[in-house]
Motif scaffolding. Structure first.
Motif, PDB file in Angstrom:
ATOM      1  N   VAL A  56     -54.279  35.121  53.388  1.00 45.63           N
ATOM      2  CA  VAL A  56     -55.047  36.091  52.596  1.00 45.63           C
ATOM      3  C   VAL A  56     -56.384  35.471  52.204  1.00 45.63           C
ATOM      4  O   VAL A  56     -57.445  36.112  52.311  1.00 45.63           O
ATOM      5  CB  VAL A  56     -54.264  36.512  51.339  1.00 45.63           C
ATOM      6  CG1 VAL A  56     -55.041  37.558  50.550  1.00 45.63           C
ATOM      7  CG2 VAL A  56     -52.886  37.056  51.720  1.00 45.63           C
ATOM      8  N   ALA A  57     -56.350  34.218  51.756  1.00 46.32           N
ATOM      9  CA  ALA A  57     -57.574  33.528  51.365  1.00 46.32           C
ATOM     10  C   ALA A  57     -58.521  33.380  52.542  1.00 46.32           C
ATOM     11  O   ALA A  57     -59.745  33.533  52.402  1.00 46.32           O
ATOM     12  CB  ALA A  57     -57.234  32.156  50.784  1.00 46.32           C
ATOM     13  N   ASP A  58     -57.986  33.091  53.708  1.00 47.66           N
ATOM     14  CA  ASP A  58     -58.816  32.947  54.908  1.00 47.66           C
ATOM     15  C   ASP A  58     -59.536  34.263  55.217  1.00 47.66           C
ATOM     16  O   ASP A  58     -60.728  34.272  55.563  1.00 47.66           O
ATOM     17  CB  ASP A  58     -57.938  32.512  56.091  1.00 47.66           C
ATOM     18  CG  ASP A  58     -58.751  32.186  57.337  1.00 47.66           C
ATOM     19  OD1 ASP A  58     -59.947  31.860  57.217  1.00 47.66           O
ATOM     20  OD2 ASP A  58     -58.178  32.267  58.444  1.00 47.66           O
ATOM     21  N   ALA A  59     -58.819  35.370  55.090  1.00 48.03           N
ATOM     22  CA  ALA A  59     -59.434  36.675  55.341  1.00 48.03           C
ATOM     23  C   ALA A  59     -60.582  36.933  54.366  1.00 48.03           C
ATOM     24  O   ALA A  59     -61.682  37.335  54.767  1.00 48.03           O
ATOM     25  CB  ALA A  59     -58.386  37.776  55.226  1.00 48.03           C
ATOM     26  N   LEU A  60     -60.340  36.690  53.079  1.00 52.00           N
ATOM     27  CA  LEU A  60     -61.369  36.933  52.071  1.00 52.00           C
ATOM     28  C   LEU A  60     -62.562  35.996  52.261  1.00 52.00           C
ATOM     29  O   LEU A  60     -63.723  36.417  52.137  1.00 52.00           O
ATOM     30  CB  LEU A  60     -60.778  36.767  50.675  1.00 52.00           C
ATOM     31  CG  LEU A  60     -59.700  37.789  50.288  1.00 52.00           C
ATOM     32  CD1 LEU A  60     -59.081  37.428  48.938  1.00 52.00           C
ATOM     33  CD2 LEU A  60     -60.263  39.205  50.249  1.00 52.00           C
ATOM     34  N   SER A  61     -62.297  34.744  52.575  1.00 48.45           N
ATOM     35  CA  SER A  61     -63.381  33.782  52.794  1.00 48.45           C
ATOM     36  C   SER A  61     -64.218  34.160  54.006  1.00 48.45           C
ATOM     37  O   SER A  61     -65.456  34.038  53.996  1.00 48.45           O
ATOM     38  CB  SER A  61     -62.813  32.370  52.964  1.00 48.45           C
ATOM     39  OG  SER A  61     -62.168  31.937  51.787  1.00 48.45           O
ATOM     40  N   THR A  62     -63.548  34.623  55.065  1.00 51.48           N
ATOM     41  CA  THR A  62     -64.260  35.027  56.275  1.00 51.48           C
ATOM     42  C   THR A  62     -65.131  36.246  56.010  1.00 51.48           C
ATOM     43  O   THR A  62     -66.295  36.299  56.424  1.00 51.48           O
ATOM     44  CB  THR A  62     -63.268  35.316  57.411  1.00 51.48           C
ATOM     45  OG1 THR A  62     -62.496  34.145  57.679  1.00 51.48           O
ATOM     46  CG2 THR A  62     -63.995  35.737  58.683  1.00 51.48           C
ATOM     47  N   LEU A  63     -64.585  37.238  55.317  1.00 50.32           N
ATOM     48  CA  LEU A  63     -65.360  38.434  54.987  1.00 50.32           C
ATOM     49  C   LEU A  63     -66.573  38.079  54.135  1.00 50.32           C
ATOM     50  O   LEU A  63     -67.664  38.630  54.316  1.00 50.32           O
ATOM     51  CB  LEU A  63     -64.481  39.452  54.250  1.00 50.32           C
ATOM     52  CG  LEU A  63     -63.426  40.156  55.095  1.00 50.32           C
ATOM     53  CD1 LEU A  63     -62.431  40.900  54.204  1.00 50.32           C
ATOM     54  CD2 LEU A  63     -64.074  41.111  56.091  1.00 50.32           C
ATOM     55  N   ARG A  64     -66.384  37.164  53.233  1.00 51.43           N
ATOM     56  CA  ARG A  64     -67.493  36.740  52.365  1.00 51.43           C
ATOM     57  C   ARG A  64     -68.545  35.987  53.174  1.00 51.43           C
ATOM     58  O   ARG A  64     -69.750  36.225  53.009  1.00 51.43           O
ATOM     59  CB  ARG A  64     -66.948  35.873  51.227  1.00 51.43           C
ATOM     60  CG  ARG A  64     -67.907  35.662  50.065  1.00 51.43           C
ATOM     61  CD  ARG A  64     -67.178  35.019  48.893  1.00 51.43           C
ATOM     62  NE  ARG A  64     -68.039  34.915  47.733  1.00 51.43           N
ATOM     63  CZ  ARG A  64     -68.841  33.874  47.494  1.00 51.43           C
ATOM     64  NH1 ARG A  64     -68.858  32.864  48.339  1.00 51.43           N
ATOM     65  NH2 ARG A  64     -69.596  33.841  46.412  1.00 51.43           N
TER      66      ARG A  64
END
Length: 309
Positions: free
Chosen positions: A143-151
């Motif tokens: 989940v963190a990877d997804a949010l970091s990538t989107l950011r």
């Protein structure tokens, strides 16, 4: 006479973005189904009343004939009709609910969901993107990877969570390099959970915005009605205290109920979802309500159904 609390309510800052947010937000979960002109009027009224955080989600509108995504699509149509409105607001949306699953916070799904939201909203960036509900099968690092990538891709400015427990918030935060910007639980004079389970303590500890959905208890605090017999007694008692506060301030019970939520030191931002411009203006009057410490605790005791020790 005890000194009323919270006479001035300063604006809030969103995470590291520097975006400034008013003390009340406007929510779009009932937004779908109206024409573009009516929808634009609601958004313009909310912003004019200081409700510059506009909260939506991809799932909003699923009960409408237009279906999943229709609330975001209508807001996108408003932006098409009046592009300047996009820059007058802090835009928040949510993803992670997949109809029929029901929750999916895998990186693949969240990336796809956010990109679909951007397309419906006709914008390049969502200011605050929140995981709508926790997916118990998704590892926090994914989940963190997804949010970091989107950011990193500039598709979102800040990330937050909705309906997460404090331990889930903490576990996700442990896998992120930047602070989570928001915690969005249900909170009202009838639903005190976030004050008691550590959610608002965590907001004060971390600086995350405390956003409250259903701050009027789904309308029960307005109409005084519920089909829940166990809740009815508490509702009657809470309404009585709120009515006294409302009378003292020459406002409606709804405004008093919103003011109750805003007095918590987590600096709660209630999200109002009325579809009537007049009621949007009525909700805005909550910022001038003055409540004494003793009256605030009277609401708490009425909601709990017992005296505090």
């Amino acid at each position: 006479m005890p000194e009323p609390l919270m006479q001035a309510r300063p604006k809030h800052n969103l995470g590291q973005s520097g975006l400034s947010i008013g003390p009340i937000a406007y929510g779009c979960w009932r937004f779908a189904g109206s024409d573009v002109a009516a929808a634009q009027n609601k958004i313009e009224t909310a912003i004019a009343c200081g409700m510059n955080l506009i909260d939506t989600a991809d799932i909003y509108g699923i009960d409408n004939p237009a279906g999943f995504g229709s609330s975001e699509a209508l807001l996108g149509d408003v932006f098409k009709a009046q592009p300047a409105l996009r820059y007058d607001m802090v835009l928040a949306s949510k993803g992670g609910i997949e109809p029929g699953v029901p929750y999916n916070s895998t990186k693949t799904y969240l990336m796809r969901a956010c990109e679909a939201s951007l397309k419906r909203l006709r914008t390049d960036t969502i200011d605050l993107y929140q995981i709508h509900r926790p997916d118990m099968l998704a590892p926090f690092e994914e989940v963190a990877d997804a949010l970091s990538t989107l950011r990193a891709q500039g598709k979102i400015r800040e990330a937050g969570v909705s309906n997460y427990s404090p331990s889930q918030f903490r576990a996700l935060q442990a896998n992120l390099d930047v602070p989570l910007a928001s915690h969005q639980p249900e909170f009202s004079a009838l639903e005190l959970g976030p004050m008691l389970d550590g959610t608002f303590d965590q907001c004060q500890e971390t600086g995350a915005l405390a956003l409250a959905w259903s701050p009027l208890a789904g309308g029960a605090l307005i109409n005084g009605k519920t089909d829940d017999k166990d809740l009815a007694t508490r509702l009657y008692a809470v309404a009585g205290v709120l009515d006294a506060i409302a009378a003292q301030n020459s406002v409606t019970r709804a405004a008093a109920a919103l003011a109750f939520t805003m007095m918590h030191p987590a600096r709660v931002i209630p999200i109002v979802g009325t579809q009537t411009p007049a009621r949007i203006k009525e909700a805005a009057s909550a910022i001038r309500v003055k409540i004494t410490r003793s009256d605030w605790y009277r609401v708490v005791e009425a909601s709990l159904g017992r005296r505090l020790p």
